[in-house]
Design a protein around this motif. Structure first.
Motif, mmCIF file in Angstrom:
data_model
loop_
_atom_site.group_PDB
_atom_site.id
_atom_site.type_symbol
_atom_site.label_atom_id
_atom_site.label_comp_id
_atom_site.label_asym_id
_atom_site.label_seq_id
_atom_site.Cartn_x
_atom_site.Cartn_y
_atom_site.Cartn_z
ATOM 1 N N TRP A 90 44.410 42.443 42.693
ATOM 2 C CA TRP A 90 44.356 41.833 41.378
ATOM 3 C C TRP A 90 45.351 42.270 40.591
ATOM 4 O O TRP A 90 45.380 43.486 40.196
ATOM 5 C CB TRP A 90 42.960 42.211 40.670
ATOM 6 C CG TRP A 90 42.721 41.377 39.494
ATOM 7 C CD1 TRP A 90 42.224 39.776 39.581
ATOM 8 C CD2 TRP A 90 43.330 41.324 38.317
ATOM 9 N NE1 TRP A 90 42.372 39.263 38.219
ATOM 10 C CE2 TRP A 90 43.109 40.331 37.368
ATOM 11 C CE3 TRP A 90 44.047 42.408 37.715
ATOM 12 C CZ2 TRP A 90 43.438 40.197 36.144
ATOM 13 C CZ3 TRP A 90 44.481 42.322 36.184
ATOM 14 C CH2 TRP A 90 43.788 41.279 35.294
ATOM 15 N N PRO A 103 47.824 40.718 36.741
ATOM 16 C CA PRO A 103 47.991 39.691 35.863
ATOM 17 C C PRO A 103 48.909 38.586 36.663
ATOM 18 O O PRO A 103 48.735 37.456 36.193
ATOM 19 C CB PRO A 103 48.455 40.103 34.665
ATOM 20 C CG PRO A 103 48.948 41.491 34.873
ATOM 21 C CD PRO A 103 48.385 42.003 36.219
ATOM 22 N N PRO A 114 46.168 37.075 40.374
ATOM 23 C CA PRO A 114 44.671 37.559 40.028
ATOM 24 C C PRO A 114 43.935 37.349 41.214
ATOM 25 O O PRO A 114 42.962 36.678 41.287
ATOM 26 C CB PRO A 114 44.232 36.662 38.868
ATOM 27 C CG PRO A 114 45.205 35.503 38.895
ATOM 28 C CD PRO A 114 46.503 35.786 39.635
ATOM 29 N N ARG A 167 40.876 37.812 43.628
ATOM 30 C CA ARG A 167 39.483 38.121 43.525
ATOM 31 C C ARG A 167 38.605 38.029 44.913
ATOM 32 O O ARG A 167 39.388 37.287 45.755
ATOM 33 C CB ARG A 167 38.878 37.342 42.499
ATOM 34 C CG ARG A 167 39.220 37.496 41.100
ATOM 35 C CD ARG A 167 38.843 36.804 39.866
ATOM 36 N NE ARG A 167 38.493 35.536 40.142
ATOM 37 C CZ ARG A 167 37.791 34.559 39.833
ATOM 38 N NH1 ARG A 167 36.804 35.145 38.891
ATOM 39 N NH2 ARG A 167 37.957 33.320 40.164
ATOM 40 N N LYS A 179 48.990 32.953 28.074
ATOM 41 C CA LYS A 179 49.832 33.234 29.258
ATOM 42 C C LYS A 179 51.013 32.362 29.140
ATOM 43 O O LYS A 179 52.050 32.686 29.694
ATOM 44 C CB LYS A 179 49.113 32.871 30.717
ATOM 45 C CG LYS A 179 47.890 33.708 30.885
ATOM 46 C CD LYS A 179 47.715 33.577 32.450
ATOM 47 C CE LYS A 179 48.565 33.781 33.583
ATOM 48 N NZ LYS A 179 48.946 35.242 33.721
ATOM 49 N N ASN A 224 51.008 39.029 29.318
ATOM 50 C CA ASN A 224 50.143 39.663 30.288
ATOM 51 C C ASN A 224 48.926 40.185 29.998
ATOM 52 O O ASN A 224 48.076 40.814 30.893
ATOM 53 C CB ASN A 224 51.056 40.539 31.162
ATOM 54 C CG ASN A 224 51.418 41.477 30.537
ATOM 55 O OD1 ASN A 224 50.954 42.141 29.590
ATOM 56 N ND2 ASN A 224 52.433 42.421 31.159
ATOM 57 N N CYS A 266 40.283 35.352 31.795
ATOM 58 C CA CYS A 266 41.015 36.312 32.184
ATOM 59 C C CYS A 266 41.153 36.780 33.589
ATOM 60 O O CYS A 266 42.282 37.051 34.191
ATOM 61 C CB CYS A 266 40.714 37.581 31.226
ATOM 62 S SG CYS A 266 41.036 37.066 29.407
ATOM 63 N N ASP A 267 39.968 36.857 34.237
ATOM 64 C CA ASP A 267 39.860 37.370 35.620
ATOM 65 C C ASP A 267 40.473 36.680 36.453
ATOM 66 O O ASP A 267 41.420 36.646 37.358
ATOM 67 C CB ASP A 267 38.298 37.124 36.049
ATOM 68 C CG ASP A 267 37.691 38.376 35.494
ATOM 69 O OD1 ASP A 267 38.113 39.578 34.770
ATOM 70 O OD2 ASP A 267 36.438 38.484 35.611
ATOM 71 N N GLY A 300 44.354 35.709 35.143
ATOM 72 C CA GLY A 300 45.142 36.785 35.001
ATOM 73 C C GLY A 300 45.740 37.165 33.657
ATOM 74 O O GLY A 300 47.012 36.998 33.380
ATOM 75 N N MET A 350 45.136 40.933 31.432
ATOM 76 C CA MET A 350 44.801 42.368 31.383
ATOM 77 C C MET A 350 43.997 42.442 29.975
ATOM 78 O O MET A 350 44.575 41.902 29.058
ATOM 79 C CB MET A 350 45.697 43.413 31.582
ATOM 80 C CG MET A 350 46.304 43.500 32.951
ATOM 81 S SD MET A 350 47.458 44.934 33.071
ATOM 82 C CE MET A 350 48.846 44.478 31.804
ATOM 83 N N HIS A 365 34.416 42.931 35.474
ATOM 84 C CA HIS A 365 35.514 42.119 35.330
ATOM 85 C C HIS A 365 36.837 42.980 35.719
ATOM 86 O O HIS A 365 37.324 43.883 35.051
ATOM 87 C CB HIS A 365 35.685 41.788 33.898
ATOM 88 C CG HIS A 365 34.371 40.678 33.632
ATOM 89 N ND1 HIS A 365 34.467 39.186 33.758
ATOM 90 C CD2 HIS A 365 33.383 40.615 33.002
ATOM 91 C CE1 HIS A 365 33.772 38.649 33.427
ATOM 92 N NE2 HIS A 365 32.673 39.336 32.845
ATOM 93 N N SER A 404 39.808 42.015 35.008
ATOM 94 C CA SER A 404 40.546 41.986 34.051
ATOM 95 C C SER A 404 40.430 43.122 32.863
ATOM 96 O O SER A 404 41.757 43.513 32.212
ATOM 97 C CB SER A 404 40.593 40.557 33.049
ATOM 98 O OG SER A 404 39.240 40.280 32.687
#
Length: 934
Positions: free
Chosen positions: A268, A270, A273, A275, A347, A352, A369-370, A373, A375, A406, A408
């Motif tokens: 993962w 940004p 991302p 998962r 974004k 980021n 955010c997860d 992407g 942080m 999370h 992120s």
């Protein structure tokens, strides 16, 4: 320290709380699932009406209904307050809620929790007239009560909730209710029931490292029959990642630890991302009892002392912004669509990272955010004041339990700007399985210097002159049109190059203006407290939006002029951390702009291997006739096909366009006469007069009437030293030339009147001082008659001396508006201000248009004077006199807390040495005016 029983109970509940919606059972299992029943709506866009009684303020003293979730002020109840309001002016009303609900009969025999995702501020809950548990204090935190014994299964139940907007705990008021933001009341996040097996997984915390090592810490409600927890990792498309793994449990165990390793997982970041999900099953003698799943990402966050922040072994520069959970019409009540839109806009500006200010956000924002992407810095509340240790311990546990999985979230914040309770720090270290770094925003703490609103290159053994990692969690405080994009280029180039800088976070994403129900939904910014955003309250894009987008673009072009020798090559620096530029896509477009000709051609760009942090050359595969066009555009798209930015370079300079636009020939030669202190030039039906004493243009008239341009040229700073006019003929043209005092600021002024009714004006002059604020010439023109402008130059947004990026060379049209950035009726882009690289302009008026063509590059058009707030701090830059100006130097703009000159080289005054009035160094502006009326 021994805690009260109620505090102990709440701490236990916080630890045991199953992270709300994320702990959903795997539907294909035969095990009993966690079932969810919403009592409220799922967000501000999908609400459920509950009965409601407000104790004071608007619409108080009667039972009615209110949508849940919501803030009651935005529904017409109670009193609006900003956090800075005096205590005597604060609304301290309560909201009484009632809701009837039915619990399915087949839920009997299970554990039933009621979950509140967020309620402002003190919340007391009753089920069927009986207390569900201790009062919850703290607005932004998810809390739960086990209400199994209070329910009537298969029958109607009564939920009663009392919400006190003002907390009985003064530390809560200090941390949350006296912040620099709007404060509201109400159940503003969803409320739902959870039905779980009696033996169940109460909570899971996961940690996926960049090495592929995976750990899950599973909290169990009870373990009387259950004897094992098994787990399997999956990709997001459902493929198994590695083998199943498990841990045995004994009767009475409350925690199980599971570990495995996945070979070469997708990490993962940004930029990518990636998962996974883990499926956890609680078993009793081989039979599944409870199954849940949790999404996560493999990634490692590491702080290296006196060095920087590393993600997966790569040193990171944070390009971040602070973000409130806020919408003008709903307050802090949000929804998933808004969260996704916010993340997409952040974004889109090539950021980021995002910092939660100044409290934990909705779960759906972190989910966005997860998956997209970004942080995240997740923050425990506290604005100049901190929670006390008892309440703060509950809230930090609730935050970590709710948010810990999370990917992120890469850093925790304990409070903000002095709102730090050091006695809470150990909870972050002890409870977070991932051991994320902890900061105190605004303080020098542990490995970080996070001081806010630092001046450029500031420091006395601090900031970039110290040894800590420099990480301002707020900088370039926006206000109206100041800060944010202004000075960002100076700051960012310093941050990018300096090894101790980890980047930083702009203040703030959006204006926090409330649509007041008691004022016909007009926007209230509480004076200058709330208009701090890159975007407006309804996310209207201001000029800084595009400046940030260009400055923070991960593709950085080396400065280049396009000459006849240009071969299509551009040197670019890859400012990504994890993306090779050959994973991106670039295109180019050539366009012609003169005479409104929009002829274009497009083509491809060759991009070689340019690894993160390196520089290389990309090649536009231009056609042989590329020099026939006016402008070259290059657009970059990231690895996900999202536009990074579109850059523009002029091919033809203003002088070339002027040759095609200006007409000189007419039916008869121009005549000149002197009459009543005027020099009067006549070209057909065009009559132009100049004052013989002041040397200024007085009047322009043609067969259609007057063109009200007058009173110029006047130097923006200093006197011209005009003496008299001299005239001469050049063929059919007439030249009216000024004579000046020796060593005066103005070295040359000539008006050349053509038979066509076009007029050329050439001015050569020197700035008044070595250091000067404004460089150029002014004219008067009545703003009241202006309807719109058509121009060729950089646009569509205005610029400041320290905010030059984010504009594009093109042909533009804009209707007149009187927008004061961040105030009143917002129409963007603003009409009035400075515009760079003018080629030509046409003011459309209620009378005749005014057309001006520029012969020089790098000339600014000043279009009237913007309307500024009565309390602008440093965000009302100096403007010249008059109405229209053509300039070589314009003013910068400051922030709410800083003057422009403290914000870097671009904020300094213009510096110009005239070498004792050497004509070689005089500034030159040549303009063509069309007075013909055609």
């Amino acid at each position: 320290m021994e805690m009260k029983p109620t505090i102990k109970n709440n701490l236990f509940k916080a630890l045991a709380f199953a992270c709300s919606i994320q702990l959903i059972a795997y539907s294909s299992s035969k095990a009993q699932q966690t079932e969810i029943q919403y009592l409220s709506g799922t967000g501000s866009d999908k609400t459920v009406n509950w009965q409601f009684f407000c104790t004071a303020g608007r619409n108080s003293g009667k039972w009615t209904t209110i949508p849940v979730p919501s803030n009651w002020e935005l529904q017409g109840f109670g009193k609006y307050n900003y956090g800075h309001d005096k205590d005597s002016l604060r609304g301290k009303e309560q909201g009484l809620y009632k809701y009837n609900f039915t619990v399915p009969a087949n839920w009997q025999g299970r554990t039933i929790n009621i979950v509140f995702e967020g309620s402002m501020t003190d919340t007391e809950v009753k089920i069927n007239g009986q207390s569900a548990g201790a009062k919850h204090q703290g607005s932004f935190y998810c809390f739960t009560y086990n209400i199994t014994k209070l329910l009537k299964f298969g029958k109607k139940n009564l939920l009663e909730v009392t919400v006190s907007k003002h907390s009985a705990n003064e530390s809560v008021n200090g941390a949350e209710r006296r912040g620099d933001y709007w404060i509201f009341g109400g159940i503003f996040r969803p409320v739902f029931l959870q039905a779980l097996p009696v033996e169940h997984i109460a909570h899971v915390a996961v940690d996926g490292k960049a090495t592929g090592a995976f750990t899950a810490k599973v909290k169990l409600s009870t373990a009387t029959q259950a004897d094992e927890v098994t787990a399997q990792l999956y990709t997001m498309d459902g493929k198994k990642a590695g083998n199943a793994f498990s841990a045995t449990i004994k009767a009475g165990d409350s925690v199980a630890m599971l570990q495995t390793t996945v070979a070469s997982p997708l990490l993962w970041t940004p930029e990518f991302p990636n998962r996974y999900r883990v499926e956890l099953t609680l078993l009793a003698k081989g039979k599944p009892v409870h199954v849940i799943q949790e999404k996560f990402g493999f990634r490692t966050v590491e702080v290296r002392e006196r060095d920087g922040i590393y993600l997966n072994g790569v040193k990171i520069k944070f390009k971040g912004v602070n973000r409130h959970s806020f919408w003008p019409a709903t307050g802090r009540a949000m929804n998933e669509t808004r969260s996704i839109e916010d993340v997409q806009m952040i974004k889109d500006m090539n950021m980021n990272a995002v910092r939660m200010s100044h409290y934990p956000p909705d779960a759906h924002f972190l989910n966005a955010c997860d998956s997209l992407g970004l942080m995240v810095l997740d923050e425990l509340g506290g604005w100049h004041k901190a929670y006390d240790t008892q309440v703060g311990s509950i809230l930090v546990k609730e935050m970590i339990a709710h948010d810990c999985n999370h990917p992120s979230i890469v850093i925790w914040d304990n409070g903000n700007e002095g709102g730090h309770n050091f006695e809470l720090d150990h909870w972050f270290d002890e409870l977070d399985l991932q051991q994320r770094p902890l900061i105190h925003p605004w303080q020098v703490f542990r490995q970080f210097d996070t001081q806010h609103y630092i001046n450029y290159d500031y420091g006395n053994d601090t900031h970039l002159h110290g040894h800590k990692i420099t990480f301002p969690t707020e900088f370039l405080h926006g206000l109206y049109d100041g800060g944010l994009g202004s000075a960002l280029e100076d700051y960012w180039e310093l941050m990018w190059r300096h090894p101790l800088s980890a980047g930083g976070f702009l203040w703030v994403f959006a204006d926090e203006g409330v649509a007041r129900k008691d004022k016909n939904d007009s926007i209230d910014n509480d004076g200058n407290h709330a208009p701090d955003g890159i975007v407006g309250p309804f996310h209207e894009k201001e000029g800084s939006y595009y400046t940030i987008k260009e400055v923070w673009a991960p593709v950085h072009f080396e400065q280049k002029d396009l000459t006849a020798a240009f071969n299509g090559h551009f040197r670019v620096e890859n400012r990504y951390h994890f993306t090779n530029l050959n994973q991106c896509r670039f295109t180019f477009k050539l366009a012609s702009l003169q005479n409104g000709n929009k002829e274009t051609t497009t083509g491809t760009v060759t991009v070689p291997d340019i690894a993160p942090g390196t520089t290389g050359a990309i090649t536009c595969n231009l056609p042989a006739n590329w020099q026939q066009y006016s402008v070259l555009y290059v657009t970059a798209y990231d690895a996900h096909q999202k536009e990074i930015y579109t850059w523009s370079w002029p091919i033809k300079l203003p002088s070339a366009m002027a040759q095609t636009l200006v007409k000189q020939e007419g039916k008869a030669a121009v005549t000149v006469e002197e009459k009543d202190s005027l020099i009067i030039a006549t070209a057909g039906d065009v009559v132009i007069s100049f004052h013989t004493t002041t040397g200024l243009l007085q009047m322009v008239q043609n067969g259609k009437g007057f063109i009200p341009l007058s009173n110029g040229p006047i130097l923006c700073e200093g006197e011209t030293g005009f003496v008299k006019w001299n005239t001469r003929k050049e063929g059919n043209n007439q030249v009216i030339a000024a004579e000046f005092q020796k060593k005066s600021l103005c070295q040359m002024l000539e008006w050349t009147v053509y038979p066509s009714g076009w007029v050329k004006m050439q001015v050569k002059y020197y700035p008044k001082e070595y250091e000067t604020s404004l460089v150029g010439i002014n004219f008067s023109f009545p703003e009241s008659i202006v309807k719109s402008i058509q121009w060729v130059g950089n646009g569509p947004y205005r610029v400041w001396k320290n905010r030059m990026k984010g504009v594009t060379l093109n042909a533009w049209n804009k209707e007149y508006n009187n927008t004061s950035t961040g105030e009143g009726k917002l129409v963007y882009p603003e009409f009035k201000g400075y515009y760079s690289n003018l080629y030509s302009m046409k003011l459309i008026t209620s009378g005749q248009p005014l057309t001006v063509v520029c012969n020089n590059e790098d000339v600014f058009l000043r279009l009237f004077t913007p309307r500024f707030s009565v309390t602008p701090f440093n965000t009302a830059p100096v403007f010249p006199g008059g109405d229209l100006s053509f300039m070589h130097g314009i003013s910068p703009i400051g922030t709410k807390s800083q003057k422009a000159e403290k914000m870097g080289p671009m904020g300094q005054k213009h510096m110009f040495f005239d070498y004792w009035k050497d004509p070689m160094y005089a500034k030159d502006i040549t303009l063509f005016f069309d007075f013909s009326g055609e």
